[in-house]
Enzyme design. Structure first.
Site, PDB file in Angstrom:
ATOM      1  N   HIS A 124       0.834  -1.210   0.000  1.00 46.58           N
ATOM      2  CA  HIS A 124       0.000   0.000   0.000  1.00 46.58           C
ATOM      3  C   HIS A 124       0.871   1.264   0.000  1.00 46.58           C
ATOM      4  O   HIS A 124       0.648   2.197  -0.778  1.00 46.58           O
ATOM      5  CB  HIS A 124      -0.913  -0.030   1.233  1.00 46.58           C
ATOM      6  CG  HIS A 124      -2.153   0.792   1.091  1.00 46.58           C
ATOM      7  ND1 HIS A 124      -3.191   0.730   1.985  1.00 46.58           N
ATOM      8  CD2 HIS A 124      -2.530   1.700   0.178  1.00 46.58           C
ATOM      9  CE1 HIS A 124      -4.144   1.571   1.618  1.00 46.58           C
ATOM     10  NE2 HIS A 124      -3.762   2.171   0.518  1.00 46.58           N
TER      11      HIS A 124
ATOM     12  N   ILE B  49      -4.917   3.617  11.863  1.00 43.38           N
ATOM     13  CA  ILE B  49      -5.554   2.709  10.896  1.00 43.38           C
ATOM     14  C   ILE B  49      -5.186   3.163   9.488  1.00 43.38           C
ATOM     15  O   ILE B  49      -5.149   4.358   9.206  1.00 43.38           O
ATOM     16  CB  ILE B  49      -7.086   2.690  11.103  1.00 43.38           C
ATOM     17  CG1 ILE B  49      -7.410   2.226  12.541  1.00 43.38           C
ATOM     18  CG2 ILE B  49      -7.759   1.779  10.088  1.00 43.38           C
ATOM     19  CD1 ILE B  49      -8.887   2.182  12.873  1.00 43.38           C
ATOM     20  N   GLU B  50      -4.920   2.195   8.595  1.00 40.69           N
ATOM     21  CA  GLU B  50      -4.237   2.523   7.345  1.00 40.69           C
ATOM     22  C   GLU B  50      -5.037   3.384   6.375  1.00 40.69           C
ATOM     23  O   GLU B  50      -4.450   4.002   5.491  1.00 40.69           O
ATOM     24  CB  GLU B  50      -3.728   1.247   6.651  1.00 40.69           C
ATOM     25  CG  GLU B  50      -4.761   0.429   5.917  1.00 40.69           C
ATOM     26  CD  GLU B  50      -4.115  -0.764   5.215  1.00 40.69           C
ATOM     27  OE1 GLU B  50      -3.849  -1.759   5.911  1.00 40.69           O
ATOM     28  OE2 GLU B  50      -3.889  -0.718   3.998  1.00 40.69           O
ATOM     29  N   GLY B  51      -6.344   3.447   6.512  1.00 37.18           N
ATOM     30  CA  GLY B  51      -7.123   4.316   5.643  1.00 37.18           C
ATOM     31  C   GLY B  51      -6.838   5.806   5.856  1.00 37.18           C
ATOM     32  O   GLY B  51      -7.382   6.650   5.139  1.00 37.18           O
ATOM     33  N   GLY B  52      -6.003   6.117   6.836  1.00 35.25           N
ATOM     34  CA  GLY B  52      -5.674   7.510   7.110  1.00 35.25           C
ATOM     35  C   GLY B  52      -6.382   7.993   8.358  1.00 35.25           C
ATOM     36  O   GLY B  52      -7.046   9.035   8.360  1.00 35.25           O
TER      37      GLY B  52
END
Lengths: 317, 254
Positions: A124, B49-52
């Site tokens: 990612h 969390i990786e979604g920002g």
């Protein structure tokens, strides 16, 4: 033969040759999407089922483009649509399926395992850095990620030695898409764009691409943008075409405005589980090809469903 | 109090997280475990969390199913771009990477990409890395939470999506991964670590009423053992009640 997606000199020349207008960009989504050509590398903004440029994706499919490469950090139903419609021959992504409760995408499995579609996987961050390098106008960025994994040869990451310390670093090549498809909360008619909530990778993608197509939930007066210029993440001179499309990500989510329609995903995946890719062909007929415009498309969901998803979003933000 | 395997995993996972730390967390059981730690013994833990998303408060009953949606971002302190979110980890701000179920090998390498030996012609195409590779590469310490099944615990993964200790000994650092590594694998049978030299997986502790024989029968490679092998304390009623309040619909705990 087009230059390689990481050719930073060619990408720079393309921008230099292009008009960077502060003028009016407002048009229809049909006209905006007509700028996508067969065999283009297209990058879609948002992430998974968040702020997906669904109205633009739908229009690219309606215009029967093919031979495309779709780049998106995490892919969802839009990737499945493009596979089954025969629009893409390659995807570049870090992850593809719909979401945890629905397991591994059966459509992805069918198309990738039979080699009908090439799946180029990056981590990612590595994919994010490819957009970031392009947004910076440089050919690559050094990184500490993705080293030591079997992902290295898949997309062609290389290593580079730090000239100062001698340390080995990953080198991810810039990725300059031909076209960016983005959906934002608001823009003025000149294409100055503001996004609420998580910005995902949209700002970098807009800087990386040669042509930038945007749909917005709302077109606001110029004064409103000028009152809050700190909120603008894409300046108008980057944008080539802009269309007003409320609920333009639906049934995916748009932060603060509507939650993703998980019930819709449930029905969609249940049909695939029963009938395989045939279910997606039927879905495309019903939701993409039959409705003449996005308003007719939203009518298939109905106003009650849209109101419910809006209320659910308001509870969370 | 009785409990499900997922509840056991979430409780044992939560106990790994210390106060005054940061954790890069995936959705499902890892998120529940981190939220439990935050409520119980680590009030100064920050979730990323990786979604920002930085510092969210999970709304009970509205658990996220992805790392980038409003349910994951509820009452967050900051919503940075995704690339910048991962760069916090590359800079060294993330103490723990907290990852979910996977095919894992004796060196803690994880595969979520393909089954089969040819990447371009896979027997089974899996969803892919997402941020897992980055979490495994960049966090100070990686903790894996997974059901303990023989088909998951294989001698060598078909494809290294997310590197653990790679081929053992110093191979991780040699590949350029000079920071981090897998410190713990928390499973439904016990808690596992890695030999400091060879980096092969070893049993650190068994859960209550689990035998070494059961663990060996459910593992596809030879396990080392710590000396002595400990026994974990079973989940307490207090831990289970707090955990269940987070997931009243039992989406991830059943």
């Amino acid at each position: 033969m087009k230059p390689a997606a990481h050719d930073f000199v060619a990408a720079r020349r393309r921008l230099e040759a292009k008009a960077k207008s502060a003028g009016d960009k407002l048009t229809t989504v049909e006209d905006a999407a007509a700028r996508v050509q067969d065999a283009d590398v297209i990058a879609a903004g948002g992430c998974l089922f968040s702020r997906t440029p669904m109205a633009l994706v739908r229009e690219v499919l309606r215009q029967r483009r093919h031979g495309l490469t779709l780049v998106r950090n995490l892919m969802c139903t839009e990737g499945e649509f493009m596979m089954v419609a025969g629009a893409v021959e390659r995807v570049i992504t870090a992850w593809m399926s719909i979401g945890l409760p629905w397991g591994v995408s059966k459509i992805m499995r069918e198309y990738v395992e039979s080699a009908k579609v090439t799946f180029e996987e990056w981590s990612h961050l590595a994919l994010g850095l490819r957009f970031r390098a392009a947004a910076m106008g440089v050919p690559f960025l050094p990184t500490l990620t993705m080293l030591g994994s079997d992902l290295v040869p898949v997309g062609g990451m290389k290593t580079v030695q730090d000239p100062f310390t001698g340390q080995v670093l990953g080198a991810v090549p810039a990725l300059f898409p031909d076209v960016a498809l983005l959906h934002v909360h608001r823009a003025d008619r000149f294409g100055n764009c503001q996004i609420d909530g998580y910005p995902h990778m949209d700002a970098d993608i807009a800087r990386a691409a040669t042509t930038v197509l945007v749909t917005a939930e709302e077109i606001v007066p110029e004064e409103e943008i000028r009152r809050h210029p700190d909120r603008t993440i894409i300046p108008g001179f980057l944008v080539d075409a802009l269309a007003l499309v409320p609920f333009g990500s639906f049934p995916h989510e748009c932060y603060g405005l509507y939650e993703a329609d998980y019930d819709h995903f449930e029905g969609y995946t249940a049909a695939i589980n029963a009938q395989g890719s045939r279910a997606v062909t039927d879905y495309l007929d019903r939701y993409v090809y039959a409705p003449a415009n996005f308003v007719d498309y939203l009518d298939l969901f109905g106003p009650d469903r849209l109101r419910r998803q809006h209320a659910l979003a308001r509870e969370l933000t | 109090m009785t409990f499900t395997p997922s509840e056991l995993l979430a409780v044992m996972g939560s106990r790994q997280l210390k106060n005054d730390t940061t954790v890069f967390v995936g959705v499902g059981v890892p998120l529940l475990a981190a939220a439990l730690a935050h409520q119980r013994h680590a009030p100064q833990l920050t979730m990323v969390i990786e979604g920002g998303i930085i510092g969210p408060r999970i709304k009970p009953g509205r658990l996220p199913i992805s790392t980038n949606e409003m349910r994951a971002a509820h009452q967050a302190q900051m919503l940075p771009a995704i690339t910048d979110t991962f760069l916090f980890a590359q800079r060294g701000f993330l103490d723990y990477g907290f990852m979910g179920g996977a095919q894992i090998d004796q060196y803690g390498n994880i595969n979520t990409s393909v089954l089969g030996t040819d990447y371009w012609h896979p027997k089974v195409r899996l969803p892919g890395s997402g941020g897992a590779n980055d979490i495994a590469s960049l966090c100070k310490e990686v903790i894996i939470l997974t059901a303990h099944e023989k088909r998951r615990f294989v001698p060598r993964v078909d494809f290294v999506t997310s590197p653990g200790w790679v081929d053992g000994n110093g191979s991780r650092a040699k590949a350029g991964l000079i920071f981090g590594g897998v410190s713990r694998v928390v499973t439904t049978l016990g808690v596992f670590g890695f030999d400091p030299e060879t980096r092969r997986m070893r049993v650190e502790a068994l859960h209550h009423e689990v035998t070494l024989g059961t663990v060996r029968a459910n593992t596809g490679f030879e396990l080392l053992t710590a000396d002595p092998v400990g026994i974990t304390a079973p989940p307490t009623p207090d831990e289970l009640q707090m955990l269940r309040a987070l997931d009243p619909d039992r989406r991830f705990l059943s």
